[in-house]
Design an enzyme around this catalytic site. Structure first.
Site, PDB file in Angstrom:
ATOM      1  N   TYR A   1      45.923  29.219  38.898  1.00  0.00           N
ATOM      2  CA  TYR A   1      45.392  30.585  38.899  1.00  0.00           C
ATOM      3  C   TYR A   1      46.455  31.581  38.442  1.00  0.00           C
ATOM      4  O   TYR A   1      46.198  32.422  37.581  1.00  0.00           O
ATOM      5  CB  TYR A   1      44.895  30.946  40.295  1.00  0.00           C
TER       6      TYR A   1
ATOM      7  N   ILE B   1      40.406  41.618  46.797  1.00  0.00           N
ATOM      8  CA  ILE B   1      39.162  42.382  46.779  1.00  0.00           C
ATOM      9  C   ILE B   1      38.126  41.650  47.627  1.00  0.00           C
ATOM     10  O   ILE B   1      38.049  40.418  47.614  1.00  0.00           O
ATOM     11  CB  ILE B   1      38.625  42.526  45.339  1.00  0.00           C
TER      12      ILE B   1
END
Length: 257
Positions: A167, A200
């Site tokens: 990632y 988030i």
């Protein structure tokens, strides 16, 4: 993002009649972006593998006075991406904005624990799909002599910290690719920028947030999807006409400590 968060009416004309493709738009940040773009007058193409959710969101936006169409897209398949571009041109004959939002997370998998299969899966969606779709859209924007591309990167593209190997690497690649696009194609009237969100609240991060502390974030909280969507609207609008190659952290100060 719940459908009841679609507020009645278009609030502004900041993106009036701009045709916008948003990938991974059926839920999370993408859904919030679709809603905010529609509220600001854009004609939105909601591209997602989950066609049922994408259609429900498009229907909700249309019922509230916006303009949205849903299409099922596997972002790792070039044929699907070609169909997405053709679908958009058939509906509106132009493409003004591309939001490369679709992506997946490796849940902090270290390098020695990362299989080749996981590495390829992360890279295929997080960066190769952006490369393929951008290359399909760029010729259209070049011919129009205008356009905006916003790539959703991550703070993991700015710092390593303890992020997963695949990632973190893929999001660094998104930032590098964004800068390349801006350097080469800004002369064609196209602005290309990246947003680098911190943590988030999305369906993808729901489990993680239950155990993740906020003490490393100066604001001592996680962000909501609409905060990223608001920044995406700004970058797509004429208000950001002189911004190109910017990679903007929206992380509550995480990358400064």
């Amino acid at each position: 993002m719940k459908l009841d968060e679609v507020k009645k009416g278009i609030m502004t004309t900041r993106l009036l009649n701009k045709v916008c493709i948003i990938t991974g738009a059926a839920s999370g940040m993408g859904a919030s972006e679709a809603i905010e773009f529609a509220k600001n007058g854009a004609k939105v193409i909601i591209a997602d593998l989950d066609f049922e959710k994408a259609t429900a969101l498009a229907d909700s936006i249309n019922l509230e006075g916006g303009t949205a169409h849903a299409i099922q897209v596997n972002m790792t398949q070039k044929q699907d991406l070609e169909s997405l571009v053709a679908f958009t041109l058939e509906k509106f004959a132009r493409i003004d904005v591309l939001i490369n939002n679709a992506g997946i997370f490796d849940y902090y998998t270290n390098s020695l624990e990362t299989t080749e299969e996981l590495w390829d899966k992360i890279f295929d969606l997080n960066i190769k799909s952006i490369f393929m779709l951008s290359n399909l859209v760029l010729p259209i924007m070049i011919e129009q002599k205008s356009g905006a591309i916003v790539n959703i990167a991550s703070v993991a593209g700015l710092v390593a910290q303890m992020g997963g190997a695949a990632y973190t690497s893929s999001k660094h690649a998104v930032i590098g690719y964004t800068k390349h696009l801006a350097a080469i194609y800004s002369k064609n009237g196209i602005k290309i920028n990246a947003i680098c969100p911190g943590t988030i609240r999305t369906p993808m991060t729901e489990k993680m947030l239950k155990i993740r502390p906020t003490d490393k974030i100066p604001q001592d909280r996680f962000a909501d999807c609409h905060e990223v969507a608001d920044l995406a609207v700004f970058l797509a609008s004429d208000e950001a006409k002189f911004m190109n190659g910017a990679c903007i952290a929206i992380d509550g100060g995480y990358t400064i400590v």
